[in-house]
Enzyme design. Structure first.
Site, PDB file in Angstrom:
ATOM      1  CG  HIS A 143     -17.440 -33.642 -31.489  1.00 36.88           C
ATOM      2  ND1 HIS A 143     -16.639 -33.550 -30.390  1.00 36.88           N
ATOM      3  CD2 HIS A 143     -17.790 -34.948 -31.607  1.00 36.88           C
ATOM      4  CE1 HIS A 143     -16.510 -34.745 -29.847  1.00 36.88           C
ATOM      5  NE2 HIS A 143     -17.208 -35.609 -30.571  1.00 36.88           N
ATOM      6  CE  LYS A 151     -22.023 -34.382 -16.991  1.00 35.28           C
ATOM      7  NZ  LYS A 151     -21.755 -33.617 -15.786  1.00 35.28           N
TER       8      LYS A 151
END
Length: 183
Positions: A41, A106
């Site tokens: 990222h 999550k």
């Protein structure tokens, strides 16, 4: 929607699909998604800032926050359970702005990510933590597309088949998580 029905979704995601999804919907994801975590990222956002091309097209794409284990003989991929989504929160808004339409992970998302989901009409799915071996059975193919030197954090193109998830945050600002915890 009843707790026993599921929506089948094909990637890449389109605005029409996203606008029909609501927090709490159970889905089965099919098609190509990209596996990427923290370091990938960081590199993607650096490329965006520099105006450089990305190693894959973000338009309509879904990123799965996962660092899979090595594949056992005869398997496509090893255990592939979700990583905590909040670890990517600093990078997610820029990726949504660039065309990303979905993420899988999550846990909770920051207020900034929730705002970006609304602003750029995107969605966040949650997969069950602790079920990486079972989730890997819904991955039909895996290949590294960038940053092989990152090992499990390399960007991978994954082909999902009926991958189970729940819409945790929809594009309307709704969430499956209790409001008190978010605030």
């Amino acid at each position: 929607m009843s707790a026993f029905s599921e929506i089948r979704i094909q990637t890449p995601l389109k605005d029409e699909q996203i606008s029909r999804l609501r927090a709490g919907d159970w889905v089965r994801l099919n098609g190509v998604v990209y596996a990427a975590r923290d370091q990938a990222h960081r590199r993607l956002c650096a490329l965006l800032e520099a105006g450089q091309p990305l190693p894959f097209d973000l338009k309509g794409a879904v990123i799965y926050y996962v660092g899979p284990t090595p594949a056992a003989p005869g398997r496509v991929i090893g255990s592939a359970g979700p990583t905590t989504s909040a670890r990517m929160d600093a990078f997610a808004p820029a990726l949504f702005q660039a065309g990303l339409k979905g993420t899988i992970g999550k846990g909770y998302r920051s207020k900034e990510v929730q705002q970006a989901l609304r602003q750029y009409r995107a969605v966040h799915f949650s997969a069950m933590g602790g079920f990486g071996a079972l989730l890997s059975k819904h991955i039909a193919a895996s290949r590294i597309v960038a940053y092989e030197e990152l090992g499990p954090e390399a960007i991978r193109e994954l082909v999902l088949e009926d991958f189970p998830a729940v819409v945790a945050y929809d594009c309307f600002g709704n969430s499956v998580y209790p409001r008190g915890r978010q605030e």
